[in-house]
Design an enzyme around this catalytic site. Structure first.
Site, mmCIF file in Angstrom:
data_model
loop_
_atom_site.group_PDB
_atom_site.id
_atom_site.type_symbol
_atom_site.label_atom_id
_atom_site.label_comp_id
_atom_site.label_asym_id
_atom_site.label_seq_id
_atom_site.Cartn_x
_atom_site.Cartn_y
_atom_site.Cartn_z
ATOM 1 N N GLU A 186 0.850 -1.193 0.000
ATOM 2 C CA GLU A 186 0.000 0.000 0.000
ATOM 3 C C GLU A 186 0.885 1.243 0.000
ATOM 4 O O GLU A 186 1.791 1.370 0.821
ATOM 5 C CB GLU A 186 -0.900 0.031 1.237
ATOM 6 C CG GLU A 186 -2.030 -0.965 1.204
ATOM 7 C CD GLU A 186 -3.044 -0.724 2.315
ATOM 8 O OE1 GLU A 186 -4.222 -1.022 2.088
ATOM 9 O OE2 GLU A 186 -2.670 -0.234 3.398
ATOM 10 N N CYS A 187 0.632 2.149 -0.920
ATOM 11 C CA CYS A 187 1.302 3.439 -0.987
ATOM 12 C C CYS A 187 2.825 3.254 -0.992
ATOM 13 O O CYS A 187 3.383 2.834 -1.996
ATOM 14 C CB CYS A 187 0.843 4.341 0.161
ATOM 15 S SG CYS A 187 1.126 6.105 -0.149
ATOM 16 N N GLY A 188 3.520 3.527 0.105
ATOM 17 C CA GLY A 188 4.957 3.338 0.133
ATOM 18 C C GLY A 188 5.364 1.910 -0.168
ATOM 19 O O GLY A 188 6.379 1.664 -0.835
#
Length: 441
Positions: free
Chosen positions: A330-332
């Site tokens: 997720e994201c990073g």
């Protein structure tokens, strides 16, 4: 028996909600009360500060992304485990996205759903009696909620305080405290908000200083008396977790680069029987072999890109893990699963290469907002067609999407056309949005 509660809110962002919330939580804890904190909205940093201030878990309450049942479950669990709940609002008290009444993401929705009165923090710098007009507008704007009183922040002098109090007396709104302008009470920040609790130097000393300042400036007895009875939505919430656990044993990256996991998601996985096994990519640790899935949360990999690129054991182990078991970022975490991550200095670092996406932090552009995502294929978060609610907040951009098919098709809360998002290849998936819950039917 359920604890009473209150919601620390403000007319706008930057008024001092977090400072006052943490100071109250710590001060009441030091009095011997069992305090539970909760955070309105999709913020994944503040709950960790609440937990540090109170010594007890905190979680998010989100009227846009969560069902009434899930809100009732989370708020009810906190209230049953505490003497008082001190929840923190997000942005301004009524700031929201389009949606049906009670499901707009506004902090006021949570106050209305729980019955907790709002304690309004007003930054009075640059004004005096006019602050009362702002408070009066907040009190009149939404008949579902009650403003129990105000705490004045950034008071310049005794004379300034007297003038502001005169205005509040005119509208018969109690002033429960007045905090002076004090730069040392400000917690350090970076581009996604506060520096994380685990990275804040002398955190407990800072929290004690906040508690002492708040206890000296605020009538704590009046705050306790202002708390209202907890009145939860009738929906029971059911036993299903907010998100299905991706496996029975989940390897979860956890360090300064990977830390953005919603507390209610982890608690839901554990309640469903899953075991979470942490490991640290920054310490060059691979995902543990005895796990059935790997989860790379969001965080700050852009600040540690060189360290991650040099973590050979981690990257080799992650690639081997992905050959036989699901991996989701997720994201990073999504950025680390890609081909390259370019840092703020324009230096490109090779990442895991499990997805074809390339990301960059060199040219910052804020991406912010709720997401409603329909999964494109079976995966760790559910079968194809599963609808997830989530939130996106990052400054990194996609330099090259690559050839991988999308993880999901997403829309936002403002009626944007459906668009592909994220990537998937084999057992590996990822996206920039953080999943909050499976959407209710």
């Amino acid at each position: 028996m359920s604890a009473r509660g209150l919601l620390v809110a403000a007319p706008r962002s930057g008024s001092g909600k977090t400072t006052v919330t943490l100071g109250l939580q710590r001060a009441l804890t030091r009095r011997g009360l069992t305090v539970r904190g909760l955070k309105c909205g999709p913020d994944y940093i503040d709950p960790a500060f609440h937990a540090a201030a109170t010594g007890a878990p905190s979680a998010n309450l989100d009227s846009y992304a969560m069902s009434d049942g899930l809100i009732a479950r989370i708020a009810g669990e906190a209230a049953r485990a505490a003497d008082i709940v001190v929840a923190e609002g997000s942005m301004g008290l009524f700031d929201a996205v389009p949606g049906e009444i009670g499901h707009t993401g506004a902090s006021a929705d949570i106050a209305a759903a729980t019955g907790w009165p709002a304690l309004l923090v007003i930054d009075v710098s640059g004004q005096a009696q006019s602050a009362a007009a702002v408070a009066l507008g907040c009190r009149a704007y939404d008949p579902r909620i009650r403003i129990a009183g105000v705490i004045l922040n950034k008071v310049a002098s005794a004379r300034h305080e007297r003038l502001v109090r005169q205005g509040m007396e005119r509208i018969a709104l109690p002033v429960l405290g007045a905090l002076p302008r004090e730069a040392s009470l400000i917690l350090p920040e970076r581009h996604l908000g506060l520096v994380q609790a685990g990275e804040t130097a002398d955190l407990h000393a800072r929290l004690d200083a906040l508690a002492e300042a708040v206890a000296a400036a605020v009538d704590l007895d009046a705050v306790i008396a202002a708390a209202g009875e907890t009145q939860l939505p009738a929906a029971a919430g059911g036993d299903a977790p907010p998100l299905p656990p991706p496996a029975r044993r989940i390897a979860i990256a956890r360090d300064a680069a990977f830390s953005f996991v919603y507390p209610h998601v982890e608690a839901g996985w554990r309640a469903a029987g899953a075991t979470l096994v942490p490991f640290s990519p920054l310490k060059d640790e691979p995902p543990p072999e005895d796990c059935d899935a790997c989860w790379l949360p969001g965080g700050y990999p852009e600040l540690h890109a060189g360290t991650i690129a040099a973590a050979g054991r981690f990257l080799t182990g992650l690639r081997a893990f992905a050959q036989s078991r699901p991996v989701h970022g997720e994201c990073g975490g999504y950025m680390v699963l890609g081909q390259r991550l370019t840092d703020a200095d324009g230096v490109a670092h090779a990442m895991a290469g499990l997805l074809s996406v390339e990301t960059s932090f060199a040219k910052r552009k804020m991406n912010l907002g709720y997401r409603r995502a329909v999964l494109e294929a079976d995966g760790p978060l559910g079968p194809a067609g599963t609808v997830l609610t989530g939130h996106e907040f990052h400054y990194a951009s996609i330099a090259a999407q690559g050839a991988d098919p999308p993880f999901a098709v997403v829309t936002d809360a403002h009626g944007a056309a459906p668009a592909p998002a994220g990537s998937r290849r084999g057992r590996v998936t990822g996206s920039f949005f953080h999943a909050i819950a499976v959407a209710s039917a």
